[in-house]
Structures are given as C-alpha cells and as structure tokens.
Write an enzyme that holds these catalytic residues in place. Structure first.
Site, short mmCIF file in Angstrom:
data_model
loop_
_atom_site.label_atom_id
_atom_site.label_comp_id
_atom_site.label_asym_id
_atom_site.label_seq_id
_atom_site.Cartn_x
_atom_site.Cartn_y
_atom_site.Cartn_z
NE ARG A 68 -3.17 -0.18 3.07
CZ ARG A 68 -3.03 0.46 4.24
NH1 ARG A 68 -3.08 1.79 4.29
NH2 ARG A 68 -2.86 -0.21 5.35
CE1 TYR A 122 -16.82 8.58 -17.66
CE2 TYR A 122 -15.65 8.86 -15.59
CZ TYR A 122 -16.42 8.09 -16.44
OH TYR A 122 -16.80 6.83 -16.07
CG ASP A 187 -9.52 13.88 -17.84
OD1 ASP A 187 -8.77 13.21 -18.58
OD2 ASP A 187 -10.52 13.39 -17.27
CE LYS A 212 -12.10 5.35 -20.36
NZ LYS A 212 -11.97 5.50 -18.91
#
Length: 391
Positions: A68, A122, A187, A212
C-alpha cells in the site's frame, strides 16, 4: 566523448522510460513484483522509514515496505508516465476516479474545498463534483470566467481538453494564467502526451484514466496523476490511507502499453480524421465534432435515432470506454453522461442525438462500411453536416 542525446524524443521515451536499469540487471522485459509485503529484520530502521513517509510522502528509500506504500512494478510505470508528460513525478491509482478523488482529498485536507470547473467533463467526474461526495463545492463556468470564479478557498481548477464527449478544446495557457496560484488540473485522457503535454502550458496536475489510451487494449483499469514531487508526496499519503492502490499486474500492462502509445495514437488518429471527413459529408449526420489537435475520438450528431445506430453496428463494438485497439461507440446521454442532470448535459453540448466514437486500428474502409450500414438509408435530398473542428 559520449555524444548521444540526453534529451530523447517522445517515441524513444515511450519505449525506454521506466526500463533504463534493465540491462544492468541482466533483464530485457520488466519483472512483475506481486509481493504485498516485504521482510525486514531491522524494525528500528523500518520505523524511521515509515515516519519519513508520514512526514513527506516521499517514496521510502531502500527495499519496499508494504504494497500500500508502493510497488516496484507500479513505480516503473509512474516513472515512465512522468517522463512522457514532462513532470517530476506521477502517482498511479486503481482507477481514474480514484486518482481524481485523491486530488480532491489532498486539497480538501488543506481547507481548500472549492473547485472551479469547466463543462463538459467525463460524466462521473461531473457527478463527483456536483454531488459533493467528498465535501467539495463546485462552481461551473466557461474558460473565460475562471478568474472571476476563484475564491479564497478555491483549491483546484479542473478542465478536460479535448472534452468528453463533445471534444471541445480549451486554451490551456490562458486558463493556467487565469488560475494564478490555484493548481490547474487537466484531464489529458483523450489527447495523451502524444498530442498534448499540459504541464508545458502551465498545468500543475495532469490526470489520466489510464484505462484508456495508456493501457490501450481494454484489459486494465487504472488512473494516474502526473505532477511535481511535492504534490506527489501528498497523493501517496492519500493513496496509502485510502487504499486506492494499483495492482502490480496492471502496472506491468500499463508500462507495456506505453511502449506502443505513440504508434497507436497516430494510427488511430489517421483513421479518425478520415471517418470525421466522411461523416461531415454525409446527409444522415447533422454535425461532426473533431478536435483541431487531432486524436482518435470523433463525436457526431445524427438526424435519425442514435439508438438505431448503436444497434446497427457489427464490427464496431457498442460499449462504454475508449482508447482500445478496437473501435467502440456509445450514446453519452444514455451511458457515460447519464448521471449528469439532463439540462446541465444539454447546456454543455451533450445532445440526445450525440454519439461518441473511439476509433481503433482496424482498416478505415471496414470501419466506414460498418458505420455506413448502421446509419441506415440515405435521405433522397442530401443535407450537408455541420463540421466542428473545435467541438
């Protein structure tokens, strides 16, 4: 004297960044480290390293500590992406939304909960801000209104360009200037660093849904923020506390995806430009959106029923998401932006007749044949489509 270039082209960085040490390790392909924890016989030194991380969020020196806090395979991807975007660092997360959430949490923890944002974004990014799920408050504005929308508690300005799904473009340098000392987050999912490097235009933070184009094959879910090291330290602390970590196998797939990113984006962009031109000349299409910087995304509005087009494709896959080697089409008002209020959606240019096409690497003639059939019979009296180079 060694005269080899120290500054490498993007295509070269895409292949070699994050892998520079492999030859010295006697390896050609990057290793995958799947460990969740790591042995340490010096607990005092381990405590000191954990204290250091808690103070600055800097990556612990020496062997890994716990999955982590960080992972060597994921770190290779982060190094490579930072090199491609031209930033000091990058921090990877389990998804693009986890990455955006971490940015909001960092700023919110400093009492800077107000966000200035430009639509369209988005759909889930829009919803996260509008619903205030992380305690943020949003002011929506157009690019020219960013400076006037800033407040003393503004922690972030958020834009997406080309925007999802209209492909509208924003002058990043002008917006960055309007932000003053407030960090600008861009973005960059649609453009990728192949077409646009927002940090060069004044953005402090560059967000990717790495699911993507960075992954590029529809088989990995991830997000990443490229930024300076100071902000990266805070993001790592949030990632550690919230657990939004990227799995090492996903990090490996992303690093592999980056090596072909320039080739894939340029080839898909050539296909997209060709399809955009044909759609603009088609009487069944009311309007075409294609960005001036190019890219592999095309949006278009049809005169007929968009749902019939979705139902009619056979080669192109009717599915949410984008950026894969195969072409995908979807109806934003029904899927990716369904969660956005209908009036806000339409005000942002997301009409009910808009279709979003993610163009892949298939032969362009095959793609056009599929679209042509899905669009249905041509009208007897042609009506030229309205083309929009800037969305």
């Amino acid at each position: 004297m060694d005269t080899r270039r120290t500054t490498r082209a993007l295509a070269t960085e895409a292949v070699h960044a994050g892998r520079d040490d492999l030859a010295g390790l006697g390896l050609h392909a990057p290793p995958i480290d799947l460990s969740t924890t790591y042995p340490s016989y010096d607990s005092r030194a381990e405590a000191a390293r954990i204290d250091a991380f808690a103070t600055t969020g800097a990556e612990p020196e020496g062997p890994p500590v716990y999955g982590r806090l960080g992972n060597p395979t994921v770190a290779r991807f982060e190094t490579a992406l930072a090199r491609l975007e031209g930033t000091e660092s990058a921090v990877a997360f389990a998804s693009g939304m986890a990455a955006l959430s971490a940015v909001l949490l960092v700023r919110g923890s400093m009492g800077l909960r107000h966000v200035v944002a430009v639509r369209p974004l988005y759909g889930c990014s829009d919803h996260l801000l509008t619903a205030g799920l992380l305690g943020s408050e949003v002011t929506w504005t157009d690019p020219a209104g960013v400076a006037d929308a800033l407040r003393p508690d503004t922690g972030l300005v958020l834009v997406e360009t080309p925007a999802n799904p209209t492909l509208a473009e924003i002058d990043l340098r002008a917006v960055a200037h309007a932000c003053g000392s407030v960090p600008l987050l861009v973005d960059n999912t649609f453009a990728t660093p192949v077409l646009q490097r927002p940090a060069e235009h004044g953005a402090r933070l560059v967000l990717h849904s790495a699911t993507k184009y960075l992954g590029g094959h529809g088989d990995v879910l991830a997000g990443v923020v490229a930024c300076d090291e100071e902000f990266a330290g805070r993001l790592r602390q949030v990632r550690f506390a919230t657990g939004g970590v990227l799995h090492p196998l996903a990090g490996y797939l992303l690093l592999r995806g980056l090596s072909t990113l320039p080739v894939r984006v340029r080839a898909a962009s050539a296909n997209a430009a060709g399809l955009a031109a044909r759609l603009a000349a088609d009487p069944r299409v009311a309007r075409v959106h294609y960005p001036s910087i190019g890219g592999a995304m095309v949006s278009f509005e049809v005169h007929g029923d968009p749902h019939e087009v979705i139902a009619g494709v056979r080669l192109i896959t009717p599915a949410v998401s984008l950026g894969s080697v195969d072409s995908l089409i979807q109806h934003p008002a029904s899927i990716s932006h369904r969660i956005v209020d209908a009036d806000d959606r339409r005000d942002a240019g997301v009409s009910d007749r808009l279709l979003r096409l993610s163009v892949g690497l298939e032969d362009v003639e095959d793609l056009w044949a599929d679209l042509d059939a899905a669009l249905g019979e041509r009208a007897e009296t042609p009506a030229p489509a309205e083309a929009s180079a800037r969305g």
